[in-house]
Every structure is written in C-alpha cells, then in structure tokens.
Design a protein around this motif. Structure first.
Motif, PDB file in Angstrom:
ATOM      1  N   GLU A  23      36.711  47.858  39.940  1.00 15.21           N
ATOM      2  CA  GLU A  23      37.767  48.710  40.472  1.00 15.21           C
ATOM      3  C   GLU A  23      38.213  49.700  39.408  1.00 15.21           C
ATOM      4  O   GLU A  23      38.411  49.343  38.254  1.00 15.21           O
ATOM      5  N   ALA A  44      39.215  48.064  46.161  1.00 13.77           N
ATOM      6  CA  ALA A  44      39.046  46.915  47.056  1.00 13.77           C
ATOM      7  C   ALA A  44      39.575  47.254  48.445  1.00 13.77           C
ATOM      8  O   ALA A  44      40.567  47.959  48.594  1.00 13.77           O
ATOM      9  N   THR A  45      38.910  46.719  49.451  1.00 11.97           N
ATOM     10  CA  THR A  45      39.372  46.819  50.835  1.00 11.97           C
ATOM     11  C   THR A  45      40.272  45.615  51.108  1.00 11.97           C
ATOM     12  O   THR A  45      40.288  44.664  50.322  1.00 11.97           O
ATOM     13  N   PRO A  46      41.003  45.606  52.227  1.00  8.01           N
ATOM     14  CA  PRO A  46      41.821  44.429  52.554  1.00  8.01           C
ATOM     15  C   PRO A  46      41.018  43.127  52.637  1.00  8.01           C
ATOM     16  O   PRO A  46      41.533  42.055  52.358  1.00  8.01           O
ATOM     17  N   SER A  47      39.716  43.226  52.959  1.00  5.66           N
ATOM     18  CA  SER A  47      38.882  42.017  53.044  1.00  5.66           C
ATOM     19  C   SER A  47      38.378  41.559  51.675  1.00  5.66           C
ATOM     20  O   SER A  47      37.754  40.514  51.567  1.00  5.66           O
ATOM     21  N   GLY A  48      38.631  42.366  50.633  1.00  6.70           N
ATOM     22  CA  GLY A  48      38.199  42.007  49.289  1.00  6.70           C
ATOM     23  C   GLY A  48      36.887  42.644  48.864  1.00  6.70           C
ATOM     24  O   GLY A  48      36.491  42.542  47.710  1.00  6.70           O
ATOM     25  N   LYS A  88      30.380  42.780  47.405  1.00  8.01           N
ATOM     26  CA  LYS A  88      31.173  41.553  47.264  1.00  8.01           C
ATOM     27  C   LYS A  88      30.825  40.846  45.971  1.00  8.01           C
ATOM     28  O   LYS A  88      29.679  40.865  45.537  1.00  8.01           O
TER      29      LYS A  88
END
Length: 142
Positions: A23, A44-48, A88
């Motif tokens: 990040e 990062a997205t809300p899902s990680g 991921k």
C-alpha cells in the motif's frame, strides 16, 4: 513529554507497517528502457484485496487512452486507470498474488505476483501469462 510518547510510538509503528505492505505510492520503471514511466497508488479494498491506479504520468504517451484494452477499460484514459486488481496476501509476509495487472501500452492483462524487497522500499512486480513472465521493480515514493 510523557503524553506525546504514545503518539510518537503509534506513528513509528504505523510507518513501519506501511513499509511492509505494498500500500502506498510507487514509481514504476520500464523493464526495457529503465526509464521511470508513472506513479501508481496501491490501496486496499474493503475486502482486503489490493488495487492500484495510475496517479501520475512521468513520460508522455503517444496514446493517452487505452485503445488496446478490453472490457471496462477499453478507450479509457490511462491516467487514473486501475491497472492492478485483486491482489491478495499470501501466507508469506512479503508476497501478494492472485490478482491481475494490466499493461496499458499493449492492453494485455497478466496474472500478478508482488514481492516486497529491501524492507519495503522496492516492490517486485511480476506478470505471468502461462509459463512466460515479465518483471519490473518499482520504487516506493516517500
């Protein structure tokens, strides 16, 4: 002074954590010419998962839009384009994979593997199509 110590410790730990994740803002370097081309912001997205957008162009492109892209990126401006999608974290502390990376110059999308190097100061980006791959090393913008 004692009241500021927890704030300083918190800031120091946040800075250390920021260096151990992709990040942040990165300068990519063309693997063929060695020339810095763009700055990409990875977040990062809300899902990680991690996604990355071209935030700043450092060289002029002969074509400002991605005419060779397909899908939702077809003919869209390269500046601001999301070129990393869905990376991921692996069990390894310094490895993210499973996402895709787009080369907006040729419109090709590659399976992505990102590995932090030099204590988070560099990021190895490897894009795969089958057994073939391309590798770039990006530098963190401080």
């Amino acid at each position: 002074m004692i009241k500021t110590l927890p704030v300083l410790l918190s800031l120091a730990s946040t800075m250390a954590f920021a260096q151990m994740t992709p990040e942040g803002l990165w300068r990519n370097v063309d693997d063929k010419t060695g020339e810095a081309k763009a700055e990409i912001r990875i977040a990062a997205t809300p899902s990680g998962a991690l996604n990355g957008r071209i935030e700043k162009a450092l060289t002029e492109s002969s074509e400002p839009n991605c005419t060779l892209c397909t899908g939702d990126r077809k003919d869209k401006p390269k500046l601001g384009m999301e070129i990393i999608r869905g990376a991921k974290k692996n069990a390894s502390e310094a490895l993210w994979e499973g996402g895709k990376i787009l080369d907006p110059e040729n419109g090709k999308e590659y399976t992505l593997r990102m590995t932090l190097q030099e204590e988070g100061k560099k990021l190895q980006i490897r894009g795969y199509i089958g057994p073939f791959y391309r590798t770039q090393v990006w530098t963190r913008v401080e």
